[in-house]
Design a protein around this motif. Sequence first.
Motif, PDB file in Angstrom:
ATOM      1  N   HIS A 129       0.846  -1.190   0.000  1.00 38.69           N
ATOM      2  CA  HIS A 129       0.000   0.000   0.000  1.00 38.69           C
ATOM      3  C   HIS A 129       0.883   1.242   0.000  1.00 38.69           C
ATOM      4  N   GLY A 130       0.557   2.182  -0.865  1.00 40.15           N
ATOM      5  CA  GLY A 130       1.370   3.381  -0.990  1.00 40.15           C
ATOM      6  C   GLY A 130       2.491   3.258  -1.997  1.00 40.15           C
ATOM      7  N   GLY A 131       2.565   2.119  -2.682  1.00 40.09           N
ATOM      8  CA  GLY A 131       3.599   1.917  -3.693  1.00 40.09           C
ATOM      9  C   GLY A 131       3.413   2.853  -4.878  1.00 40.09           C
ATOM     10  N   ARG A 132       4.495   3.049  -5.606  1.00 39.73           N
ATOM     11  CA  ARG A 132       4.473   3.976  -6.732  1.00 39.73           C
ATOM     12  C   ARG A 132       5.106   3.332  -7.969  1.00 39.73           C
ATOM     13  N   ILE A 133       4.465   3.496  -9.111  1.00 36.35           N
ATOM     14  CA  ILE A 133       5.068   3.178 -10.401  1.00 36.35           C
ATOM     15  C   ILE A 133       5.068   4.468 -11.212  1.00 36.35           C
ATOM     16  N   ILE A 134       6.258   4.934 -11.549  1.00 40.11           N
ATOM     17  CA  ILE A 134       6.416   6.193 -12.279  1.00 40.11           C
ATOM     18  C   ILE A 134       7.202   5.889 -13.551  1.00 40.11           C
ATOM     19  N   THR A 135       6.640   6.232 -14.675  1.00 40.35           N
ATOM     20  CA  THR A 135       7.256   5.913 -15.962  1.00 40.35           C
ATOM     21  C   THR A 135       7.655   7.202 -16.676  1.00 40.35           C
ATOM     22  N   ILE A 136       8.826   7.178 -17.288  1.00 42.27           N
ATOM     23  CA  ILE A 136       9.291   8.327 -18.057  1.00 42.27           C
ATOM     24  C   ILE A 136       8.907   8.119 -19.519  1.00 42.27           C
ATOM     25  N   GLY A 137       8.039   8.990 -20.001  1.00 40.97           N
ATOM     26  CA  GLY A 137       7.589   8.929 -21.383  1.00 40.97           C
ATOM     27  C   GLY A 137       8.387   9.883 -22.253  1.00 40.97           C
ATOM     28  N   SER A 138       7.700  10.703 -23.027  1.00 40.44           N
ATOM     29  CA  SER A 138       8.360  11.676 -23.894  1.00 40.44           C
ATOM     30  C   SER A 138       7.341  12.690 -24.377  1.00 40.44           C
ATOM     31  N   CYS A 139       7.813  13.922 -24.598  1.00 44.53           N
ATOM     32  CA  CYS A 139       6.936  14.935 -25.177  1.00 44.53           C
ATOM     33  C   CYS A 139       6.417  14.512 -26.540  1.00 44.53           C
ATOM     34  N   THR A 176      -0.161   3.841  -6.835  1.00 43.69           N
ATOM     35  CA  THR A 176      -0.405   4.804  -7.906  1.00 43.69           C
ATOM     36  C   THR A 176       0.515   4.547  -9.086  1.00 43.69           C
ATOM     37  N   ALA A 177       0.066   4.969 -10.255  1.00 42.94           N
ATOM     38  CA  ALA A 177       0.861   4.850 -11.483  1.00 42.94           C
ATOM     39  C   ALA A 177       0.696   6.128 -12.284  1.00 42.94           C
ATOM     40  N   ASN A 178       1.797   6.746 -12.647  1.00 39.78           N
ATOM     41  CA  ASN A 178       1.771   7.991 -13.404  1.00 39.78           C
ATOM     42  C   ASN A 178       2.903   8.002 -14.426  1.00 39.78           C
ATOM     43  N   ILE A 179       2.759   8.861 -15.439  1.00 38.97           N
ATOM     44  CA  ILE A 179       3.786   8.985 -16.468  1.00 38.97           C
ATOM     45  C   ILE A 179       4.210  10.439 -16.593  1.00 38.97           C
ATOM     46  N   VAL A 180       5.512  10.648 -16.719  1.00 40.62           N
ATOM     47  CA  VAL A 180       6.092  11.982 -16.865  1.00 40.62           C
ATOM     48  C   VAL A 180       6.659  12.105 -18.277  1.00 40.62           C
ATOM     49  N   HIS A 181       6.244  13.157 -18.978  1.00 43.75           N
ATOM     50  CA  HIS A 181       6.714  13.390 -20.339  1.00 43.75           C
ATOM     51  C   HIS A 181       7.734  14.528 -20.353  1.00 43.75           C
ATOM     52  N   PRO A 182       9.027  14.226 -20.425  1.00 42.53           N
ATOM     53  CA  PRO A 182      10.009  15.304 -20.539  1.00 42.53           C
ATOM     54  C   PRO A 182      10.012  15.885 -21.949  1.00 42.53           C
ATOM     55  N   GLY A 183      10.330  17.167 -22.019  1.00 46.29           N
ATOM     56  CA  GLY A 183      10.591  17.793 -23.313  1.00 46.29           C
ATOM     57  C   GLY A 183      12.065  17.681 -23.638  1.00 46.29           C
ATOM     58  N   PRO A 184      12.618  18.597 -24.424  1.00 44.02           N
ATOM     59  CA  PRO A 184      14.057  18.587 -24.684  1.00 44.02           C
ATOM     60  C   PRO A 184      14.816  18.819 -23.372  1.00 44.02           C
ATOM     61  N   ILE A 185      15.639  17.864 -22.990  1.00 48.21           N
ATOM     62  CA  ILE A 185      16.368  17.924 -21.726  1.00 48.21           C
ATOM     63  C   ILE A 185      17.869  17.893 -22.011  1.00 48.21           C
ATOM     64  N   SER A 224       6.200  10.897  -3.490  1.00 52.20           N
ATOM     65  CA  SER A 224       5.986  11.346  -2.112  1.00 52.20           C
ATOM     66  C   SER A 224       4.572  11.046  -1.631  1.00 52.20           C
ATOM     67  N   GLU A 225       4.388  11.212  -0.325  1.00 53.56           N
ATOM     68  CA  GLU A 225       3.059  11.037   0.263  1.00 53.56           C
ATOM     69  C   GLU A 225       2.097  12.105  -0.240  1.00 53.56           C
ATOM     70  N   GLU A 226       2.617  13.303  -0.547  1.00 51.62           N
ATOM     71  CA  GLU A 226       1.757  14.390  -1.014  1.00 51.62           C
ATOM     72  C   GLU A 226       1.037  14.038  -2.311  1.00 51.62           C
ATOM     73  N   ALA A 227       1.578  13.085  -3.070  1.00 50.33           N
ATOM     74  CA  ALA A 227       0.981  12.722  -4.359  1.00 50.33           C
ATOM     75  C   ALA A 227       0.127  11.460  -4.255  1.00 50.33           C
ATOM     76  N   SER A 228      -0.321  11.129  -3.071  1.00 52.59           N
ATOM     77  CA  SER A 228      -1.050   9.867  -2.891  1.00 52.59           C
ATOM     78  C   SER A 228      -2.402   9.840  -3.606  1.00 52.59           C
ATOM     79  N   TYR A 229      -2.924  11.017  -3.998  1.00 52.42           N
ATOM     80  CA  TYR A 229      -4.209  11.056  -4.703  1.00 52.42           C
ATOM     81  C   TYR A 229      -4.019  11.363  -6.187  1.00 52.42           C
ATOM     82  N   VAL A 230      -2.797  11.231  -6.664  1.00 51.79           N
ATOM     83  CA  VAL A 230      -2.487  11.472  -8.075  1.00 51.79           C
ATOM     84  C   VAL A 230      -2.174  10.134  -8.726  1.00 51.79           C
ATOM     85  N   THR A 231      -3.013   9.709  -9.647  1.00 53.40           N
ATOM     86  CA  THR A 231      -2.748   8.436 -10.331  1.00 53.40           C
ATOM     87  C   THR A 231      -3.420   8.421 -11.698  1.00 53.40           C
TER      88      THR A 231
END
Length: 243
Positions: A129-139, A176-185, A224-231
């Motif tokens: 409980h409280g685990g996180r899966i965060i995936t790096i996508g792409s713009c 929770t599971a979320n995806i982050v799309h970086p732009g040109p980095i 973080s715990e602050e993002a527990s309602y973001v999925t």
Amino acid sequence: MDGKVALVTGGSRGIGAAIALALAQEGADVAITYVHGEEAAREVVAKIEATGRRGVTLRADAADPAAAVGAVERTVAALGRLDVLVNNVGIGALGPLADFSAETVDQVMDVNVRSVFLTSQAAAVRLGHGGRIITIGSCMAQRVPGPGGTLYAMSKAALTGLTKALARELGGRGITANIVHPGPIDTDMNPAAGPYAQPQAAMTALGRFGTSGEVAAMVRYLASEEASYVTGTELSVDGGHAA
């Protein structure tokens, strides 16, 4: 994140290295995978250990299904548990549509899609409980500004569907599971002073490249715990590339 354990795939350089260090600075023990560049991976672990946390290097070829799954089990064996998975590993492939061979298509999909699925599948068994899966996508999963991106954009767009499905599949367990799309980095693979940098920067609303630290800051929040309602969300760190 004191006492928690994170696995960052492809964590030996660039965005992955920045993420690994950011999570360690928040109190997590961190395992990173690499396929080439053992010395660079060890340098990242040295920085993790300098924060007072434990760090582990795991050589794992994401194109190998057994290695992708094994990274999860090796993390648990070395650090005792798993709380956060960051699917960062990926390869690029840009070029004319007609030039992509079947072998290249398989290689990109194996690393960018299959390995993410298999690693997430293995992690789901270990996450509590409280685990996180965060995936790096792409713009480029949200906006393809020119020709040459068919294969890469397809592989990264597939991760959005996976992320939303994981959120539904695992939400009942508080994961929770979320995806982050970086732009040109600005990384060694795509430097802000490189020959193709100016047109990339011009495609953003801010007119500049981002930094690995700016992407890592978003991942740190999602872990973080602050993002527990973001999925099930797509979050862009792209300077307005998709605006």
